[in-house]
Design a protein around this motif. Sequence first.
Motif, PDB file in Angstrom:
ATOM      1  N   GLY A   1       0.831  -1.195   0.000  1.00 38.22           N
ATOM      2  CA  GLY A   1       0.000   0.000   0.000  1.00 38.22           C
ATOM      3  C   GLY A   1       0.865   1.245   0.000  1.00 38.22           C
ATOM      4  O   GLY A   1       2.101   1.184  -0.131  1.00 38.22           O
ATOM      5  N   PRO A   2       0.256   2.421   0.148  1.00 38.38           N
ATOM      6  CA  PRO A   2       0.998   3.680   0.027  1.00 38.38           C
ATOM      7  C   PRO A   2       2.104   3.814   1.067  1.00 38.38           C
ATOM      8  O   PRO A   2       1.921   3.467   2.244  1.00 38.38           O
ATOM      9  CB  PRO A   2      -0.081   4.752   0.243  1.00 38.38           C
ATOM     10  N   LEU A   3       3.239   4.327   0.621  1.00 33.35           N
ATOM     11  CA  LEU A   3       4.347   4.651   1.521  1.00 33.35           C
ATOM     12  C   LEU A   3       4.157   6.098   1.955  1.00 33.35           C
ATOM     13  O   LEU A   3       4.393   7.034   1.190  1.00 33.35           O
ATOM     14  CB  LEU A   3       5.689   4.459   0.809  1.00 33.35           C
ATOM     15  N   ARG A   4       3.716   6.262   3.188  1.00 32.22           N
ATOM     16  CA  ARG A   4       3.366   7.587   3.683  1.00 32.22           C
ATOM     17  C   ARG A   4       3.845   7.748   5.129  1.00 32.22           C
ATOM     18  O   ARG A   4       3.973   6.766   5.875  1.00 32.22           O
ATOM     19  CB  ARG A   4       1.843   7.805   3.676  1.00 32.22           C
ATOM     20  N   GLN A   5       4.067   8.998   5.516  1.00 34.17           N
ATOM     21  CA  GLN A   5       4.255   9.317   6.916  1.00 34.17           C
ATOM     22  C   GLN A   5       2.933   9.082   7.641  1.00 34.17           C
ATOM     23  O   GLN A   5       1.864   9.108   7.017  1.00 34.17           O
ATOM     24  CB  GLN A   5       4.680  10.780   7.082  1.00 34.17           C
ATOM     25  N   PRO A   6       2.942   8.864   8.963  1.00 30.57           N
ATOM     26  CA  PRO A   6       1.669   8.769   9.693  1.00 30.57           C
ATOM     27  C   PRO A   6       0.811  10.011   9.430  1.00 30.57           C
ATOM     28  O   PRO A   6       1.325  11.134   9.363  1.00 30.57           O
ATOM     29  CB  PRO A   6       2.114   8.686  11.154  1.00 30.57           C
ATOM     30  N   LEU A   7      -0.473   9.799   9.263  1.00 33.63           N
ATOM     31  CA  LEU A   7      -1.365  10.908   8.923  1.00 33.63           C
ATOM     32  C   LEU A   7      -1.300  12.021   9.957  1.00 33.63           C
ATOM     33  O   LEU A   7      -1.382  13.211   9.621  1.00 33.63           O
ATOM     34  CB  LEU A   7      -2.796  10.387   8.790  1.00 33.63           C
ATOM     35  N   ASP A   8      -1.135  11.670  11.211  1.00 34.03           N
ATOM     36  CA  ASP A   8      -1.080  12.683  12.263  1.00 34.03           C
ATOM     37  C   ASP A   8       0.142  13.590  12.140  1.00 34.03           C
ATOM     38  O   ASP A   8       0.177  14.661  12.743  1.00 34.03           O
ATOM     39  CB  ASP A   8      -1.081  12.017  13.640  1.00 34.03           C
ATOM     40  N   ASP A   9       1.151  13.153  11.362  1.00 29.21           N
ATOM     41  CA  ASP A   9       2.341  13.974  11.179  1.00 29.21           C
ATOM     42  C   ASP A   9       2.122  15.090  10.159  1.00 29.21           C
ATOM     43  O   ASP A   9       2.919  16.028  10.087  1.00 29.21           O
ATOM     44  CB  ASP A   9       3.522  13.109  10.724  1.00 29.21           C
ATOM     45  N   GLU A  10       1.075  14.981   9.343  1.00 26.77           N
ATOM     46  CA  GLU A  10       0.773  16.049   8.399  1.00 26.77           C
ATOM     47  C   GLU A  10       0.123  17.221   9.130  1.00 26.77           C
ATOM     48  O   GLU A  10      -0.594  17.029  10.110  1.00 26.77           O
ATOM     49  CB  GLU A  10      -0.177  15.554   7.301  1.00 26.77           C
ATOM     50  N   PRO A  11       0.341  18.445   8.642  1.00 31.73           N
ATOM     51  CA  PRO A  11      -0.332  19.588   9.271  1.00 31.73           C
ATOM     52  C   PRO A  11      -1.849  19.432   9.206  1.00 31.73           C
ATOM     53  O   PRO A  11      -2.395  18.991   8.192  1.00 31.73           O
ATOM     54  CB  PRO A  11       0.138  20.775   8.408  1.00 31.73           C
ATOM     55  N   ALA A  12      -2.516  19.766  10.299  1.00 35.18           N
ATOM     56  CA  ALA A  12      -3.979  19.734  10.302  1.00 35.18           C
ATOM     57  C   ALA A  12      -4.507  20.772   9.311  1.00 35.18           C
ATOM     58  O   ALA A  12      -3.854  21.786   9.041  1.00 35.18           O
ATOM     59  CB  ALA A  12      -4.502  20.007  11.706  1.00 35.18           C
ATOM     60  N   TRP A  13      -5.681  20.500   8.765  1.00 36.52           N
ATOM     61  CA  TRP A  13      -6.253  21.432   7.794  1.00 36.52           C
ATOM     62  C   TRP A  13      -7.753  21.502   7.985  1.00 36.52           C
ATOM     63  O   TRP A  13      -8.417  20.471   8.199  1.00 36.52           O
ATOM     64  CB  TRP A  13      -5.944  20.979   6.371  1.00 36.52           C
ATOM     65  N   GLN A  14      -8.282  22.692   7.920  1.00 40.50           N
ATOM     66  CA  GLN A  14      -9.719  22.929   7.937  1.00 40.50           C
ATOM     67  C   GLN A  14     -10.061  23.894   6.813  1.00 40.50           C
ATOM     68  O   GLN A  14      -9.247  24.762   6.454  1.00 40.50           O
ATOM     69  CB  GLN A  14     -10.162  23.535   9.283  1.00 40.50           C
ATOM     70  N   PRO A  15     -11.241  23.796   6.206  1.00 35.21           N
ATOM     71  CA  PRO A  15     -11.621  24.767   5.182  1.00 35.21           C
ATOM     72  C   PRO A  15     -11.566  26.183   5.747  1.00 35.21           C
ATOM     73  O   PRO A  15     -11.923  26.416   6.915  1.00 35.21           O
ATOM     74  CB  PRO A  15     -13.056  24.365   4.837  1.00 35.21           C
ATOM     75  N   PRO A  16     -11.100  27.126   4.963  1.00 41.44           N
ATOM     76  CA  PRO A  16     -11.010  28.504   5.461  1.00 41.44           C
ATOM     77  C   PRO A  16     -12.398  29.071   5.751  1.00 41.44           C
ATOM     78  O   PRO A  16     -13.400  28.617   5.179  1.00 41.44           O
ATOM     79  CB  PRO A  16     -10.325  29.254   4.320  1.00 41.44           C
ATOM     80  N   PRO A  17     -12.471  30.052   6.637  1.00 43.42           N
ATOM     81  CA  PRO A  17     -13.769  30.667   6.951  1.00 43.42           C
ATOM     82  C   PRO A  17     -14.455  31.170   5.683  1.00 43.42           C
ATOM     83  O   PRO A  17     -13.832  31.779   4.818  1.00 43.42           O
ATOM     84  CB  PRO A  17     -13.389  31.829   7.882  1.00 43.42           C
TER      85      PRO A  17
END
Length: 413
Positions: free
Chosen positions: A228-244
Motif C-alpha cells: 500500500g501507500p508509503l506515507r508518513q503517519p497521517l497525524d504527522d501532516e499539518p492539520a487542515w480545515q476549510p477557510p472561513p
Amino acid sequence: MQLALLCPPYPGHLNPMFALGDALRHRGHAVSFIGIADTGEAVTRAGFGFEAVGADRSHPPGTLARMEARLAGLRGLLGIGGVIDDVAAMTDMLCREAPAVIERLQPGAIVCDQLEPAGGLLARRYRLPQVSVANALMLDREPYVPPPFTDWPYARTTWARERNLGGYRVSDWMMARVAAVLERWSRDFGLAPCQRTEHCLSDRQIGQLSPALDFPRESLGDGFHYTGPLRQPLDDEPAWQPPPGARGPFAFVSLGSLQGGRFGLIARLTRACRDVGLTAIVAHNGRLDAAQVARLPGDPVVARFLPQRQVIRHCALVVSHGGMNTVLDALEAGVPLALLPLAMEQGAITQRVLRAGAGRRLSGLRSVPALRRLVTGVLSDGRHRQRAAELGASLQAGGGAARAAELVEHHAH
C-alpha cells in the motif's frame, strides 16, 4: 546498518522514499540518499544524509528545473524522446559517479526506485543486497498486463496478449538509449549484460498498490510484497480545515506536482464544480501565478501546497490527472475519483481505478459540459464511493511504510 537510497528526483518518487526512509530510521538504520544537487535541500530538510553526484559535470544545479519543464510539457507521448534522454543521462551519471560514494559509505544494502536501473547495477557490482521499490506502476512484465505507458484495459484474451507484447516491443525500441547505457555499464562493471530497466530489478520488491487495485498478476514471485501507500503517519501532516467562508461540499482538484500550471483546464474544472454545487480546492504546486489564481471561476480555495491527505478527508470526490500518489491518497480515504489522464502512466493507473469501480474517466474533449457530466456521474453513483472505501481498506492492510521497512530490513540481512 547504513542504507543507500536512490530514486528519480521528482516529488512523486522522493516523497514515498522519504516515508520509507523515515520508517527505516525509526528502526535504527542510517539512511543516505544519492542524487543530484537539486534534491539536496529536500533530502536534508527531511533529516537524511545526502550525497550529491553529478554537480561538477552533467547535472549542475538547475538541471531539475529543466527536467521538470520537459515532463510538464508532455502531451501523451509527444516529447517523450527528451524525457528518455534525461533518464539515460541520469543513469549514466549515477553509474559513473556513485561508485565512489558506495565505496565511502559502505552501505549494507541499496534500496532503489524501480525506475532508476543504476541501483541494480551498483548493487550487483558491489555484491550488496538490493530492494526494488515500485513508487510508480510496477515494471514487472506479464503478457496479459498492458505496458504501463498505455491506457489499455486488462483482458485475458489472445488478442490482448499480442497487443501487449507488441506494446512492450515498442517500449524497448523507444528505450534504446537507456539500453545502450545499461549494456555499457554492465560490461564495465564486469556483470552479465543488462539490456532493460526490468533486468536491473531485485527479486525482492515492494509496490505501493494492493492486489485489489492492481491488474491480476501471476508471476511476481514470493519476493514481491504489496504494502500500500508509503506515507508518513497521517497525524504527522499539518492539520487542515476549510477557510472561513468556504462552503462545502468540496472537490479536491489536483493535476499533480508537474501539471499544475494548466490554467485553462483548471479553470474549466473549477467552473464545472461550481455548476454542480461543489467548491473546488485547488493545489497547483506553485505553477499558477497570482493573476491566474484570481481569475479562476467558482470561488475556489486555492493554495500552492496543501496537506493533501488531510484535505481529501473533507471532500466528496477527487478530480485528478491520475497520478499515482493522488489516486492512492484518495482511495486510502475512501473518496471516489473523477480522472483526466494527461501523460506518462496516468492512463494505466486510471484503467486500474475503472476496473476496480472506484471512479470514472473523461475521454475526448475536456469542455465544461463534459466535465460537469463526469463529476455528476461520479457523485451520483454510490457504488464508486463504496468501492473506493473497499480499496482503501485493502491499501491500508498492506502495512504501508512501516511494513516496507520491515521487509527492507529482512531482505538486507
